[in-house]
Design an enzyme around this catalytic site. Structure first.
Site, PDB file in Angstrom:
ATOM      1  N   SER A 189       3.238  -4.671  -0.020  1.00  0.00           N
ATOM      2  CA  SER A 189       3.061  -3.303  -0.528  1.00  0.00           C
ATOM      3  C   SER A 189       4.375  -2.763  -1.075  1.00  0.00           C
ATOM      4  O   SER A 189       4.942  -3.337  -2.000  1.00  0.00           O
ATOM      5  CB  SER A 189       2.490  -2.410   0.585  1.00  0.00           C
ATOM      6  N   HIS A 227      -3.974   0.226  -1.089  1.00  0.00           N
ATOM      7  CA  HIS A 227      -4.585  -1.067  -1.404  1.00  0.00           C
ATOM      8  C   HIS A 227      -6.112  -1.010  -1.526  1.00  0.00           C
ATOM      9  O   HIS A 227      -6.814  -1.915  -1.074  1.00  0.00           O
ATOM     10  CB  HIS A 227      -4.127  -2.130  -0.405  1.00  0.00           C
TER      11      HIS A 227
END
Length: 307
Positions: free
Chosen positions: A86, A195
């Site tokens: 991430s 996400h």
């Protein structure tokens, strides 16, 4: 034999994490550059109160990762590959030479603000341990509905998954998961639904900002945790960075790809050791270490030997 530096995502942050970095000229340089780019003192961002902000969390993880990688490089301990989970992809890209640190600071500040402003409360992420993807996905389908959005976000290991979405929906999935045999269902210290498609619009806005930044071909292998493969073009990496907030993370496949490319030592940048625990099983015949758990001289020696 090669060395992989891994960079953690949200949830790995800790109060005082910037103050805990090694006393070193490269640390001081990184903190000064970050403060200049932000127009404020970056060391004010790692307090317990400040870290309630997604913006502060993401900036601290960026700065800590870049600083530690620079400290190791100053001791001739450098990786041949980088990968980040991430927000961790951003310090990975800086370490690979894809974009200047100052630009990364400004873009990550925008990234965090876009995410925080879109979803100031009521959403987040929950870790589910002990179920396979094939077991969890039907439970998500039972709960997911307009106003009760919940998605599979991170595939960290075969039975270590993360979901993202609205609080009530995540709680419902967590209850179903435990009833189905999950060993844990833990709300993570992440205040935004990363996400998943809930952040598609914010990713597009960040991509427009990324278009204004000069990007270079990576000096070392940059492995995307969204695509679980190495990317070699600066512009393609920029597209990947901008989009990753809204794309699933395939961490287990990412680490496996690094292994297949020859990595045998994985070193996790600050803060924490979450990625080290996840990476270890994929490096069964190698070594996975975290900067937090090792002395600097030991890390330098290990990287030099493996590199």
């Amino acid at each position: 034999m090669s060395v992989l530096f891994t960079f953690p995502g949200q949830g790995a942050q800790k109060p005082g994490m910037l103050h805990a970095l090694p006393e070193h000229p490269e640390t001081a340089r990184t903190l000064a550059e970050a403060s200049t780019a932000l127009g404020r003192e970056v060391l004010s961002l790692d307090s317990d109160a400040a870290l309630r902000s997604t913006v502060a969390v993401q900036l601290c993880l960026l700065v800590a990762g870049v600083a530690m990688a620079r400290v190791l490089a100053a001791h001739d301990a450098q990786p041949q590959m980088v990968a980040g989970l991430s927000i961790g992809a951003w310090p990975a890209a800086v370490t690979a030479g894809v974009l200047p640190f100052g630009d990364a600071v400004r873009l990550v500040e925008l990234r965090g603000r876009l995410m925080e402003d879109a979803y100031p409360s009521g959403l987040g992420m929950t870790a589910i341990g002990g179920l396979a993807r094939q077991q969890l996905e039907p439970l998500l389908a039972q709960v997911h509905a307009p106003g009760r959005e919940v998605y599979l976000a991170n595939l960290n290991a075969a039975r270590q998954l993360v979901i993202a979405g609205r609080e009530a929906a995540m709680r419902a999935v967590a209850e179903l998961a435990i009833a189905a045999g999950a060993q844990r269902a833990e709300r993570l210290a992440v205040a935004v639904p990363s996400h998943c498609e809930l952040l598609d619009a914010q990713a597009r806005t960040l991509a427009c900002a990324m278009d204004q930044v000069a990007l270079a071909r990576p000096r070392i292998s940059f492995i995307s945790s969204s695509q679980a493969r190495a990317l070699f073009d600066g512009r393609r990496i920029g597209i990947d960075l901008a989009a990753n907030m809204a794309r699933q993370v395939a961490w287990a496949d990412t680490v496996r790809h690094a292994w297949e490319r020859g990595a045998r030592l994985a070193v996790e940048m600050p803060s924490g050791s979450v990625l080290t625990k996840l990476t270890g099983p994929e490096f069964a015949d190698g070594v996975a270490l975290s900067c937090e758990a090792e002395r600097l001289d030991s890390l330098v020696a290990a990287v030099r030997r493996a590199g």
